[in-house]
Design a protein around this motif. Structure first.
Motif: not given
Ligand code: ADP
Ligand code: ADP
Length: 224
Positions: A13, A47-48, A52, A93, A169
């Protein structure tokens, strides 16, 4: 042929920015037909992101995704959407059911969208809801159902179009431990009954142990 193969998947990312983060650093794994594997990972481990990519909702920077031996890496957006619809069931979830529709309609609608007749869609919804014990609640909207019932309806919706692969998930992550146990049992019964392959992310090691195999995602790689 494996139901799912991930081959050298890398995902970074914010490449080139100070906030750059290499979440997946060469993930390789495969899931046999009918196999149910747990994906265990500390929060933030990716993991997400992995689910995905496996579910064709996101693309890897490097590496290949194969579903039943078919390479998904170079599909057009249209082919990708179609493969996702036809081959993959997703469970989150939180249920994401449509609030204006009944439990049964939530299971029927994706089938109608895929071209199934109303009669066949009705019958399939009925039998799925019956299998997870929510048939008596079929006519209610999601808001009238308990959290456990809502998740069970979401399972039925995910399986409505007979996917070959289920990705989940934290499917019971928002339920109290006791409900989680029962609802997870219903999910496993449904998965075993349909012979689905499944990759199920969970923090709950007791649930993980009830699956065929436990995969651990750490430092961008899979072990187990
Ligand atoms: P979960 O752990 O319940 O999957 P997350 O908070 O990890 O939820 O992620 C939710 C969404 O936000 C995901 O689609 C992820 O790609 C996005 N996301 C998570 N972290 C970031 C970040 N630092 N910047 C931008 N998008 C993010
Ligand atoms: P998990 O589901 O294991 O909690 P995620 O796959 O959601 O992990 O996220 C892994 C890491 O990548 C986290 O540090 C998260 O903040 C970051 N991340 C997720 N999605 C994005 C995004 N779209 N942009 C930037 N960073 C992200």
């Amino acid at each position: 042929t494996a139901a799912l193969e991930l081959d050298g998947i890398e995902r970074i990312y914010n490449r080139g920015l100070p906030s750059e983060v290499a979440v997946l650093r060469g993930v390789t794994m495969s899931l046999a037909p009918g196999e149910v594997a747990a994906l265990v990972a500390p929060s933030g481990a990716g993991k997400s992101t992995l689910l995905h990519i496996a579910g064709l909702l996101d693309t890897a920077d490097t590496g290949a995704v194969r579903l039943s031996g078919r390479d998904m890496t170079r599909l057009s957006d249209r082919q990708r959407t179609r493969a996702r619809r036809d081959e993959i069931g997703f469970i989150y979830q939180f249920h994401h059911l449509l609030p204006e529709f009944s439990a049964a309609e939530n299971v029927i609608l994706p089938q109608l969208a895929a071209g199934v007749s109303r009669q066949d869609a009705d019958a399939r919804a009925q039998s799925l809801l019956d299998a997870v014990g929510v048939a008596p609640r079929a006519g209610h909207r999601p808001s009238a159902l308990s959290g456990g019932e809502q998740q069970r309806v979401a399972f039925c919706r995910a399986l409505a179009n007979r996917p070959s692969l289920l990705l989940a998930d934290e499917p019971t992550g928002n339920l109290d431990p006791e409900t989680s146990d029962v609802v997870f049992g219903a999910l496993m019964a449904l998965v075993r009954d349909t012979g689905l392959s499944a990759l199920i992310a969970t923090h709950n090691l007791d649930l993980a142990k009830r699956m065929d195999r436990v995969l651990t995602l750490d430092s961008g790689r899979i072990s187990g």
